[in-house]
Design a protein around this motif. Structure first.
Motif, PDB file in Angstrom:
ATOM      1  N   ASP A   1       0.836  -1.209   0.000  1.00 52.58           N
ATOM      2  CA  ASP A   1       0.000   0.000   0.000  1.00 52.58           C
ATOM      3  C   ASP A   1       0.864   1.249   0.000  1.00 52.58           C
ATOM      4  O   ASP A   1       1.954   1.266   0.579  1.00 52.58           O
ATOM      5  N   ILE A   2       0.339   2.296  -0.610  1.00 54.37           N
ATOM      6  CA  ILE A   2       1.065   3.560  -0.710  1.00 54.37           C
ATOM      7  C   ILE A   2       0.246   4.647  -0.029  1.00 54.37           C
ATOM      8  O   ILE A   2      -0.927   4.840  -0.345  1.00 54.37           O
ATOM      9  N   CYS A   3       0.863   5.346   0.906  1.00 57.73           N
ATOM     10  CA  CYS A   3       0.219   6.463   1.593  1.00 57.73           C
ATOM     11  C   CYS A   3       0.370   7.681   0.691  1.00 57.73           C
ATOM     12  O   CYS A   3       1.401   8.353   0.693  1.00 57.73           O
ATOM     13  N   LEU A   4      -0.651   7.929  -0.112  1.00 53.06           N
ATOM     14  CA  LEU A   4      -0.619   9.011  -1.085  1.00 53.06           C
ATOM     15  C   LEU A   4      -2.029   9.568  -1.182  1.00 53.06           C
ATOM     16  O   LEU A   4      -2.947   8.879  -1.643  1.00 53.06           O
ATOM     17  N   SER A   5      -2.215  10.796  -0.735  1.00 47.91           N
ATOM     18  CA  SER A   5      -3.557  11.359  -0.604  1.00 47.91           C
ATOM     19  C   SER A   5      -4.345  11.372  -1.908  1.00 47.91           C
ATOM     20  O   SER A   5      -5.570  11.256  -1.886  1.00 47.91           O
ATOM     21  N   LEU A   6      -3.672  11.464  -3.048  1.00 45.62           N
ATOM     22  CA  LEU A   6      -4.428  11.476  -4.291  1.00 45.62           C
ATOM     23  C   LEU A   6      -5.103  10.138  -4.582  1.00 45.62           C
ATOM     24  O   LEU A   6      -5.960  10.048  -5.459  1.00 45.62           O
ATOM     25  N   LEU A   7      -4.775   9.108  -3.821  1.00 46.04           N
ATOM     26  CA  LEU A   7      -5.445   7.809  -3.959  1.00 46.04           C
ATOM     27  C   LEU A   7      -6.666   7.702  -3.041  1.00 46.04           C
ATOM     28  O   LEU A   7      -7.362   6.696  -3.043  1.00 46.04           O
ATOM     29  N   GLY A   8      -6.902   8.739  -2.262  1.00 38.25           N
ATOM     30  CA  GLY A   8      -8.029   8.744  -1.319  1.00 38.25           C
ATOM     31  C   GLY A   8      -8.717  10.096  -1.326  1.00 38.25           C
ATOM     32  O   GLY A   8      -9.308  10.499  -2.320  1.00 38.25           O
ATOM     33  N   ALA A   9      -8.582  10.826  -0.220  1.00 36.68           N
ATOM     34  CA  ALA A   9      -9.265  12.106  -0.046  1.00 36.68           C
ATOM     35  C   ALA A   9      -8.880  13.137  -1.100  1.00 36.68           C
ATOM     36  O   ALA A   9      -9.674  14.015  -1.435  1.00 36.68           O
ATOM     37  N   GLY A  10      -7.683  13.049  -1.643  1.00 41.28           N
ATOM     38  CA  GLY A  10      -7.220  14.011  -2.638  1.00 41.28           C
ATOM     39  C   GLY A  10      -7.493  13.605  -4.081  1.00 41.28           C
ATOM     40  O   GLY A  10      -6.980  14.227  -5.012  1.00 41.28           O
ATOM     41  N   TRP A  11      -8.301  12.552  -4.271  1.00 41.78           N
ATOM     42  CA  TRP A  11      -8.570  12.061  -5.624  1.00 41.78           C
ATOM     43  C   TRP A  11      -9.306  13.109  -6.446  1.00 41.78           C
ATOM     44  O   TRP A  11     -10.187  13.810  -5.969  1.00 41.78           O
TER      45      TRP A  11
END
Length: 123
Positions: A62-72
């Motif tokens: 898993d990658i902690c990268l906001s664009l994959l979640g809240a920042g999509w």
């Protein structure tokens, strides 16, 4: 980077050649687009045999990268995601795991990041 797509056009495998502290390593990023894409983000994580040791990459891939979640944003593309991941690897100054890595052991990678709490603004 090199992208390969098999019979299922919704699943991409992206080979990323390491640079800087990851020189000599090749990592594979799996991007799986859901039927609801681009409204919802794809599932993105590293697959073995080698998963980079990075402060924003969990041992399960898993990658902690906001664009994959809240920042999509629906304007993001697979290429943009892969470049973002390549960028976090390239900018790494040291190898290591996220502080809460022990909580991901045994967890299936690539699940939704909608409810993730990102530990810093670099995620």
């Amino acid at each position: 980077m090199k992208v390969s797509v098999g019979r299922n056009l919704r699943i991409w495998h992206v080979k990323i050649t390491g640079r800087n502290i990851y020189a000599g390593s090749v990592f594979t990023l799996r991007i799986k687009y859901p039927p609801s894409y681009p409204r919802d983000p794809p599932s993105v994580y590293f697959v073995g045999p080698v998963i980079p040791s990075h402060e924003h990459v969990y041992s399960n891939g898993d990658i902690c990268l906001s664009l994959l979640g809240a920042g999509w944003s629906p304007t993001l593309t697979g290429q943009g995601i892969a470049v973002s991941v390549q960028s976090i690897l390239k900018s790494a100054r040291r190898k290591g795991r996220p502080v809460d890595n022990s909580g991901c052991v045994g967890r299936k990678p690539g699940e939704s990041q909608k409810d993730w709490i990102y530990h810093d603004d670099n995620c």
